[in-house]
Design an enzyme around this catalytic site. Structure first.
Site, PDB file in Angstrom:
ATOM      1  CB  SER A  41      -0.994  -0.007   1.148  1.00 21.44           C
ATOM      2  OG  SER A  41      -2.057  -0.914   0.901  1.00 21.44           O
ATOM      3  CE1 TYR A 140      -4.676   2.151   4.118  1.00 14.27           C
ATOM      4  CE2 TYR A 140      -5.298   0.056   3.396  1.00 14.27           C
ATOM      5  CZ  TYR A 140      -4.525   1.006   3.306  1.00 14.27           C
ATOM      6  OH  TYR A 140      -3.491   0.984   2.748  1.00 14.27           O
ATOM      7  N   GLY A 287       2.952  -0.584   4.156  1.00 17.01           N
ATOM      8  CA  GLY A 287       2.025  -1.702   2.935  1.00 17.01           C
ATOM      9  C   GLY A 287       2.609  -2.908   3.301  1.00 17.01           C
ATOM     10  CB  THR A 288       0.634  -5.627   4.577  1.00 14.13           C
ATOM     11  OG1 THR A 288       1.359  -4.842   5.740  1.00 14.13           O
ATOM     12  CG2 THR A 288       0.720  -7.078   5.035  1.00 14.13           C
TER      13      THR A 288
END
Length: 344
Positions: A41, A140, A287-288
């Site tokens: 992300s 989100y 981010g993941t």
């Protein structure tokens, strides 16, 4: 945690990097800060920056409804009442659109049904519109950024990937950052990523490096390195990508859900703002990806920046706290000059 790497830059002290663990558990190859990895992300900040560039050029209006650019795309959704006429571009970038996140539906499916499959943005958005609305005002959702990417495509005539490449990657010389498209492999030297393929406690880690990231698209597909992530955020906050007025708009924040991020975090337009124990804020994004890579890029009050690369998602609350504490250390630890003053 199989491997972790960090690069830190400071306007006075220059650049420094370090790495621990292994980039590949099978071969034992050591982790390196130069390795490419999936930044998840953090991609959202790149996409938001291009949207704001188009706003600055008068081609997109931040507070215009999504319907203006994508007529008829957001309507109904199995009776849930989603309506592109009441959702603005700003709300997409800010995660206040009221739209659900299609990724929550994907991860409920068996991996073999979607891990290596091409996904189209409109297909994923259609999945989101069939889901019930989120309970909280700030929610989100990568759905928002797929829509932002389609708006970029509508007003420019080019896909968001090509616009990010033309407007950001090439001008900044981010040679290790690219859109993988349907390729499930990472080009060049890279770290592997690892994830738990089952919900069983202490389940062995599986290699999740190969993944079709079209499911993340404008909200999560980019491959990069810590050095390139740092260079991007320093350029953004250094005024090289946006006029001051529109960078200020990016930094207008709303409270984020602490259960989704962490207590005190706020969200702007593709930017997370997080309070520092030593005062001030860091600005950036994390981010993941499902395969296990975890990223963070952030700039602190004094112009220092840090980029982190992890090869697995922290699996305990303590590990997650340690991950966030790395940014605290980067921005709050005294510099050499400060230490000399304190000890003299």
């Amino acid at each position: 945690m199989p491997g972790v790497a960090a690069e830190l830059t400071d306007p006075r002290c220059g650049r420094w990097d370090t790495a621990r663990g292994v980039a590949d558990r099978k071969t034992g190859r050591p982790m390196r800060a130069e390795d490419r990895f999936r930044i998840g992300s953090v991609t959202k900040t790149f996409t938001a920056t291009v949207v704001l560039q188009l706003v600055a050029e008068g081609r997109i209006a931040l507070d215009a409804p999504v319907e203006r650019y994508l007529p008829g795309l957001i309507r109904g959704g199995d009776g849930h009442g989603y309506d592109g006429r009441t959702i603005t571009v700003r709300q997409l970038l800010q995660h206040t659109s009221g739209l659900p996140d299609y990724t929550a539906a994907l991860v409920q499916l068996p991996l073999e049904q979607w891990r290596f499959r091409h996904a189209e943005p409109r297909e994923l958005i259609a999945t989101a519109l069939k889901m019930p609305p989120p309970e909280k005002k700030w929610h989100y959702a990568t759905t928002n950024y797929l829509l932002a990417g389609l708006i970029v495509e509508k007003v420019t005539g080019h896909g968001v990937e090509s616009e990010v490449t033309r407007r950001i990657l090439r001008p900044l010389g981010l040679r290790d950052t690219y859109w993988p498209g349907d390729s499930t492999r990472i080009r060049g030297a890279h770290s592997h990523s690892y994830f738990s393929a089952t919900d069983e406690p202490d389940a062995p880690l599986a290699d999740g490096t190969e993944w079709n990231m079209t499911f993340g698209g404008a909200g999560g597909a980019l491959v990069s390195t810590p050095a390139d992530v740092n260079r991007f955020f320093l350029a953004l906050f250094g005024g090289k990508l946006l006029p001051a007025r529109w960078l200020a708009e990016m930094k207008r924040t709303v409270p984020a859900d602490p259960d989704r991020l962490w207590p005190g975090a706020r969200y702007g337009l593709g930017l997370i703002a997080s309070p520092l124990e030593c005062g001030g804020w860091w600005w950036g994004h994390g981010g993941t990806v499902p395969g296990g890579h975890r990223a963070l890029g952030a700039v602190g009050p004094g112009g220092r920046s840090i980029a982190l690369s992890l090869t697995a998602v922290p699996s305990t609350e303590q590990a997650e706290a340690d991950y966030r504490a790395t940014a605290e250390t980067a921005f709050c630890a005294p510099t050499g000059d400060q230490q000399l003053k304190e000890t003299s």
